[in-house]
Motif scaffolding. Structure first.
Motif, PDB file in Angstrom:
ATOM      1  N   ILE A  97       5.949  -1.095   8.059  1.00 27.79           N
ATOM      2  CA  ILE A  97       5.710   0.205   7.722  1.00 27.79           C
ATOM      3  C   ILE A  97       7.179   0.972   7.475  1.00 27.79           C
ATOM      4  O   ILE A  97       7.962   0.894   8.284  1.00 27.79           O
ATOM      5  CB  ILE A  97       4.918   1.158   8.857  1.00 27.79           C
ATOM      6  CG1 ILE A  97       3.725   0.439   9.072  1.00 27.79           C
ATOM      7  CG2 ILE A  97       4.792   2.526   8.556  1.00 27.79           C
ATOM      8  CD1 ILE A  97       2.938   0.922  10.423  1.00 27.79           C
ATOM      9  N   HIS A  98       7.197   1.782   6.305  1.00 30.52           N
ATOM     10  CA  HIS A  98       8.382   2.392   5.912  1.00 30.52           C
ATOM     11  C   HIS A  98       8.232   3.623   5.518  1.00 30.52           C
ATOM     12  O   HIS A  98       7.237   3.947   4.464  1.00 30.52           O
ATOM     13  CB  HIS A  98       9.058   1.471   4.805  1.00 30.52           C
ATOM     14  CG  HIS A  98      10.547   2.177   4.782  1.00 30.52           C
ATOM     15  ND1 HIS A  98      11.640   2.208   5.331  1.00 30.52           N
ATOM     16  CD2 HIS A  98      10.795   3.021   3.485  1.00 30.52           C
ATOM     17  CE1 HIS A  98      12.723   2.644   4.907  1.00 30.52           C
ATOM     18  NE2 HIS A  98      12.271   3.106   3.639  1.00 30.52           N
ATOM     19  N   GLY A 120       8.570  -0.770  -2.490  1.00 31.06           N
ATOM     20  CA  GLY A 120       7.964  -1.888  -2.156  1.00 31.06           C
ATOM     21  C   GLY A 120       8.282  -3.264  -2.654  1.00 31.06           C
ATOM     22  O   GLY A 120       8.250  -4.327  -1.846  1.00 31.06           O
ATOM     23  N   LEU A 121       8.485  -3.441  -3.913  1.00 32.06           N
ATOM     24  CA  LEU A 121       8.822  -4.481  -4.587  1.00 32.06           C
ATOM     25  C   LEU A 121      10.342  -4.983  -4.124  1.00 32.06           C
ATOM     26  O   LEU A 121      10.263  -6.235  -3.805  1.00 32.06           O
ATOM     27  CB  LEU A 121       8.908  -4.255  -6.104  1.00 32.06           C
ATOM     28  CG  LEU A 121       7.806  -4.262  -7.071  1.00 32.06           C
ATOM     29  CD1 LEU A 121       8.182  -3.798  -8.415  1.00 32.06           C
ATOM     30  CD2 LEU A 121       6.975  -5.435  -6.923  1.00 32.06           C
ATOM     31  N   THR A 162       0.822  -1.164   0.027  1.00 28.30           N
ATOM     32  CA  THR A 162      -0.050   0.083  -0.139  1.00 28.30           C
ATOM     33  C   THR A 162       0.841   1.146   0.037  1.00 28.30           C
ATOM     34  O   THR A 162       1.744   1.391   0.996  1.00 28.30           O
ATOM     35  CB  THR A 162      -0.871  -0.042   1.270  1.00 28.30           C
ATOM     36  OG1 THR A 162      -1.882  -1.133   1.112  1.00 28.30           O
ATOM     37  CG2 THR A 162      -1.822   1.228   1.385  1.00 28.30           C
ATOM     38  N   ILE A 163       0.673   2.032  -1.138  1.00 25.90           N
ATOM     39  CA  ILE A 163       1.512   3.278  -1.248  1.00 25.90           C
ATOM     40  C   ILE A 163       0.631   4.323  -0.433  1.00 25.90           C
ATOM     41  O   ILE A 163      -0.480   4.533  -0.849  1.00 25.90           O
ATOM     42  CB  ILE A 163       1.684   3.606  -2.555  1.00 25.90           C
ATOM     43  CG1 ILE A 163       2.517   2.299  -3.164  1.00 25.90           C
ATOM     44  CG2 ILE A 163       2.802   4.791  -2.901  1.00 25.90           C
ATOM     45  CD1 ILE A 163       3.704   2.155  -2.765  1.00 25.90           C
ATOM     46  N   THR A 164       0.974   5.223   0.418  1.00 22.28           N
ATOM     47  CA  THR A 164       0.579   6.449   0.870  1.00 22.28           C
ATOM     48  C   THR A 164       1.376   7.585   0.845  1.00 22.28           C
ATOM     49  O   THR A 164       2.359   7.528   0.795  1.00 22.28           O
ATOM     50  CB  THR A 164       0.035   5.885   2.337  1.00 22.28           C
ATOM     51  OG1 THR A 164       1.292   5.579   3.255  1.00 22.28           O
ATOM     52  CG2 THR A 164      -0.661   4.659   2.562  1.00 22.28           C
ATOM     53  N   ASP A 193       8.350   5.156  -7.830  1.00 23.19           N
ATOM     54  CA  ASP A 193       9.696   5.186  -6.894  1.00 23.19           C
ATOM     55  C   ASP A 193       9.267   4.511  -5.712  1.00 23.19           C
ATOM     56  O   ASP A 193       9.866   3.269  -5.390  1.00 23.19           O
ATOM     57  CB  ASP A 193      10.313   6.381  -6.623  1.00 23.19           C
ATOM     58  CG  ASP A 193      11.265   6.372  -5.821  1.00 23.19           C
ATOM     59  OD1 ASP A 193      12.281   5.337  -6.164  1.00 23.19           O
ATOM     60  OD2 ASP A 193      11.477   6.992  -4.918  1.00 23.19           O
ATOM     61  N   ALA A 194       8.129   4.868  -5.057  1.00 22.09           N
ATOM     62  CA  ALA A 194       7.548   3.963  -3.831  1.00 22.09           C
ATOM     63  C   ALA A 194       7.204   2.590  -4.385  1.00 22.09           C
ATOM     64  O   ALA A 194       7.452   1.869  -3.207  1.00 22.09           O
ATOM     65  CB  ALA A 194       6.367   4.842  -3.327  1.00 22.09           C
TER      66      ALA A 194
END
Length: 267
Positions: free
Chosen positions: A67-68, A82-83, A8-10, A77-78
């Motif tokens: 969480i990062h 994650g990948l 999940t990108i936030t 880029d985010a």
């Protein structure tokens, strides 16, 4: 047991993140890693994420939540970050505002994956399904207009992005080697899906249709807000993969189809 990594990108997504986190928390499938990659939010996004992690850690059979948060160079880029961290067998992006349609979605996907693997002796390169569109409050609007074909190949996307990014589960070992092209600002997900499928074709790996709705997608996303720029990028991506002539002819067909549908509505 098949392990899923949900990413999940936030970024300042406190207003819509709750329904996304709750839908992952409610999944009755046990083997889930949830990576929340945040772009250094300044609202309550991280507070919500930390509270969600605490609830997951305290629950029976809770998922692994990581969480990062740090500044990034944009959403793709985010996604690449994650990948890099993903450890599951399959990876899927369920971003802030999007959610799973039911509490057993991942269980159903794992079941179909297992059946397909038994039939072909190969772990499918991609698991894919249908998508429902929801509004900014998470209320159902309608099925996604473009529907996935029964048999998907990398050439299928000549007709448009037939599978929504949130309904596209890529084998993590392939996905890590086919990262998002950050030269694209709005449509790198289209390019990424095509390249994952091309790699699957090169390795003669199957693509598996789950045959059900596997994602609820909020239509008010970044691509929707930048529709024209996204369309220009998608055209260049199609030229890159399918050539100038095929892309031009397909877009002529898109225009004719749109005119026909508009005419039908006006009758």
């Amino acid at each position: 047991m098949t392990r899923f990594t949900v990413i999940t990108i936030t970024y300042n997504a406190a207003g819509v993140l709750g329904r996304t986190l709750d839908s992952v928390l409610r999944q009755d499938y046990p083997d889930v890693e949830h990576l929340i990659v945040d772009g250094a939010s300044t609202d309550d996004t991280l507070h919500l994420a930390e509270d969600y992690k605490a609830r997951s850690d305290a629950s029976d059979g809770g998922h692994t939540v990581i969480i990062h948060s740090e500044p990034d160079q944009g959403i793709y880029d985010a996604m690449n970050k994650g990948l890099t961290q993903a450890s599951g067998d399959y990876v899927v992006f369920i971003n802030a505002g999007d959610f799973f349609p039911s509490d057993n979605t991942l269980q159903q996907i794992a079941h179909r994956c297992h059946l397909n693997e038994k039939a072909s002796d190969q772990l499918p390169a991609v698991l894919y399904g249908n998508t429902d569109i929801v509004d900014g409050q998470g209320n159902y609007l309608h099925p996604r207009r473009l529907q996935p074909p029964e048999r998907l190949t990398w050439r299928s996307f000549q007709q448009g992005m037939l599978v929504c990014h949130q309904a596209f589960y890529a084998r993590t070992d392939l996905a890590k080697n086919v990262q998002y092209d950050t030269r694209y600002r709005f449509s790198a997900d289209v390019d990424w899906c095509i390249r994952v499928m091309r790699e699957a074709d090169r390795l003669a790996l199957p693509l598996c249709n789950i045959g059900q709705v596997v994602a609820c997608y909020t239509e008010e996303g970044t691509t929707t807000r930048n529709h024209r720029a996204s369309l220009r990028e998608r055209y260049s991506i199609m030229v890159r993969h399918y050539g100038n002539v095929t892309t031009f002819l397909m877009h002529c067909w898109f225009v004719l189809r749109a005119c026909f549908l508009f005419g039908q509505k006006c009758k």
